[in-house]
Design a protein around this motif. Structure first.
Motif, PDB file in Angstrom:
ATOM      1  N   LYS A  52       7.612  10.088   1.525  1.00 33.04           N
ATOM      2  CA  LYS A  52       7.228  10.442   2.892  1.00 33.04           C
ATOM      3  C   LYS A  52       6.028   9.642   3.396  1.00 33.04           C
ATOM      4  O   LYS A  52       5.715   9.693   4.578  1.00 33.04           O
ATOM      5  N   ILE A  53       5.335   8.948   2.512  1.00 33.81           N
ATOM      6  CA  ILE A  53       4.195   8.132   2.925  1.00 33.81           C
ATOM      7  C   ILE A  53       4.716   6.753   3.305  1.00 33.81           C
ATOM      8  O   ILE A  53       5.409   6.098   2.515  1.00 33.81           O
ATOM      9  N   ARG A  54       4.360   6.311   4.507  1.00 33.13           N
ATOM     10  CA  ARG A  54       4.867   5.035   5.002  1.00 33.13           C
ATOM     11  C   ARG A  54       4.312   3.851   4.217  1.00 33.13           C
ATOM     12  O   ARG A  54       3.221   3.904   3.649  1.00 33.13           O
ATOM     13  N   GLN A  55       5.062   2.780   4.252  1.00 31.07           N
ATOM     14  CA  GLN A  55       4.750   1.582   3.474  1.00 31.07           C
ATOM     15  C   GLN A  55       3.394   0.976   3.817  1.00 31.07           C
ATOM     16  O   GLN A  55       2.664   0.524   2.946  1.00 31.07           O
ATOM     17  N   LEU A  96       0.467   0.067   1.166  1.00 32.25           N
ATOM     18  CA  LEU A  96      -0.109  -1.277   1.033  1.00 32.25           C
ATOM     19  C   LEU A  96      -1.622  -1.257   1.237  1.00 32.25           C
ATOM     20  O   LEU A  96      -2.363  -1.947   0.529  1.00 32.25           O
ATOM     21  N   LEU A  97      -2.085  -0.450   2.161  1.00 32.19           N
ATOM     22  CA  LEU A  97      -3.538  -0.318   2.378  1.00 32.19           C
ATOM     23  C   LEU A  97      -4.195   0.266   1.139  1.00 32.19           C
ATOM     24  O   LEU A  97      -5.238  -0.238   0.686  1.00 32.19           O
ATOM     25  N   ALA A  98      -3.620   1.317   0.586  1.00 31.05           N
ATOM     26  CA  ALA A  98      -4.177   1.929  -0.627  1.00 31.05           C
ATOM     27  C   ALA A  98      -4.197   0.922  -1.772  1.00 31.05           C
ATOM     28  O   ALA A  98      -5.188   0.831  -2.508  1.00 31.05           O
ATOM     29  N   LEU A  99      -3.140   0.146  -1.897  1.00 33.93           N
ATOM     30  CA  LEU A  99      -3.081  -0.876  -2.941  1.00 33.93           C
ATOM     31  C   LEU A  99      -4.167  -1.927  -2.736  1.00 33.93           C
ATOM     32  O   LEU A  99      -4.830  -2.352  -3.683  1.00 33.93           O
ATOM     33  N   SER A 100      -4.417  -2.316  -1.509  1.00 33.96           N
ATOM     34  CA  SER A 100      -5.442  -3.332  -1.237  1.00 33.96           C
ATOM     35  C   SER A 100      -6.849  -2.823  -1.563  1.00 33.96           C
ATOM     36  O   SER A 100      -7.741  -3.607  -1.865  1.00 33.96           O
ATOM     37  N   LEU A 101      -7.048  -1.518  -1.487  1.00 31.89           N
ATOM     38  CA  LEU A 101      -8.369  -0.947  -1.792  1.00 31.89           C
ATOM     39  C   LEU A 101      -8.632  -0.859  -3.282  1.00 31.89           C
ATOM     40  O   LEU A 101      -9.789  -0.769  -3.694  1.00 31.89           O
ATOM     41  N   ILE A 102      -7.575  -0.865  -4.059  1.00 29.14           N
ATOM     42  CA  ILE A 102      -7.730  -0.791  -5.522  1.00 29.14           C
ATOM     43  C   ILE A 102      -8.235  -2.122  -6.063  1.00 29.14           C
ATOM     44  O   ILE A 102      -9.091  -2.166  -6.931  1.00 29.14           O
TER      45      ILE A 102
END
Length: 167
Positions: free
Chosen positions: A153-156, A160-166
């Motif tokens: 249910k979480i949009r792509q 991608l934003l969460a991944l970029s913050l990691i």
């Protein structure tokens, strides 16, 4: 306000540290005529109204204590008052307040947004909530990341934003 209290020892490494100090000052400097918890609750209510009304200048109706708290916050430039509309002095402080609200009271921001529209305008709030949780509540941060990456249910663009913050 912070400079006056801290003098020339202002060494913040990120916006969250700056807003942590600003928040403390707002609460610590609360006049005796107001309850300290009303200041925090009022900031949270303004953030909730903004989120539910999908605007950074929501129309707010509060009780007398809330109105006094809003007047105090406006006098300290934390919020801007325009008739019955209030907004935070900057969107980043709104995002910070929203992150603090969900961390302290309302559970996971990402559980709530799963069933709502997740447009691009949410990106700054998503970033703020993740950064706040990473700095203040690492367990919630890892739980949020797990939810973000596993939920269909979480949009792509949020994933991608969460991944970029990691990184």
């Amino acid at each position: 306000m912070i400079y006056g209290r801290k003098g020339n020892t202002i060494l913040f490494q990120n916006a969250h540290q700056l807003y942590d100090e600003f928040w403390r000052l707002l609460i610590d400097n609360t006049p005796n005529t107001l309850e300290k918890h009303n200041i925090e609750e009022t900031l949270f209510k303004v953030a909730e109204y903004a989120l539910s009304q999908k605007t950074l200048s929501p129309i707010i109706s509060l009780d007398a204590d809330g109105e006094l708290a809003l007047d105090y916050l406006a006098s300290n430039n934390a919020v801007i008052k325009n008739n019955h509309c209030f907004s935070f002095f900057h969107q980043s402080f709104y995002d910070y307040t929203l992150a603090k609200l969900y961390t302290q009271k309302d559970g996971s921001f990402f559980e709530k947004i799963q069933d709502s529209f997740q447009g691009f305008e949410m990106r700054s709030s998503v970033k703020a909530v993740l950064e706040y949780n990473r700095a203040h509540t690492p367990i919630q941060y890892f739980n949020d990341l797990q939810l973000i990456f596993q939920s269909p249910k979480i949009r792509q663009h949020i994933k991608l934003l969460a991944l970029s913050l990691i990184a």
